[in-house]
Design a protein around this motif. Sequence first.
Motif, PDB file in Angstrom:
ATOM      1  N   GLU A 103       0.824  -1.208   0.000  1.00 15.82           N
ATOM      2  CA  GLU A 103       0.000   0.000   0.000  1.00 15.82           C
ATOM      3  C   GLU A 103       0.862   1.264   0.000  1.00 15.82           C
ATOM      4  O   GLU A 103       0.478   2.273  -0.594  1.00 15.82           O
ATOM      5  CB  GLU A 103      -0.950   0.006   1.206  1.00 15.82           C
TER       6      GLU A 103
ATOM      7  N   THR B 246       1.941   1.660  -3.675  1.00 13.47           N
ATOM      8  CA  THR B 246       0.875   2.107  -4.579  1.00 13.47           C
ATOM      9  C   THR B 246       0.497   3.559  -4.326  1.00 13.47           C
ATOM     10  O   THR B 246       0.131   4.275  -5.260  1.00 13.47           O
ATOM     11  CB  THR B 246      -0.388   1.225  -4.483  1.00 13.47           C
ATOM     12  N   SER B 247       0.582   4.010  -3.099  1.00 10.33           N
ATOM     13  CA  SER B 247       0.217   5.399  -2.820  1.00 10.33           C
ATOM     14  C   SER B 247       1.346   6.377  -3.128  1.00 10.33           C
ATOM     15  O   SER B 247       1.132   7.586  -3.124  1.00 10.33           O
ATOM     16  CB  SER B 247      -0.205   5.557  -1.357  1.00 10.33           C
ATOM     17  N   SER B 248       2.536   5.863  -3.442  1.00 11.99           N
ATOM     18  CA  SER B 248       3.690   6.730  -3.678  1.00 11.99           C
ATOM     19  C   SER B 248       4.083   6.893  -5.139  1.00 11.99           C
ATOM     20  O   SER B 248       4.878   7.764  -5.454  1.00 11.99           O
ATOM     21  CB  SER B 248       4.897   6.181  -2.910  1.00 11.99           C
TER      22      SER B 248
END
Length: 109
Positions: A68, A71-73
């Motif tokens: 996660e 994916t958020s970076s």
Amino acid sequence: MRLRLPNRRPQTTFDMGRYSIAVGFDPRTGKALEVFADDPHRGTEYEFLVSDACTVISIALQYGVPIEALTSSVGRIPAFRLGRQVDIAASPIGEIVDKAESCGILAGE
């Protein structure tokens, strides 16, 4: 500290359209800790970019970085999908981590 994997370990392969991805699991914990991609652009810069992306993702997972967080970076670009505005991955690295997370292969470990 990096988690070292045994020489033989289970893996799962799934199709991403342009290429397929194999995810290797730690047989002791069932945790996904490595990703490989089979890219059709043999001998090109793109093939090496995808291979390097998988190496970076694998090392991050082996050092305990949650999928996660990856994916958020990653970089995002706006796109119109299924009648609504969404942000999609802007690079092969983002495509790989997004697909892996959406398939539930790497998420929640």
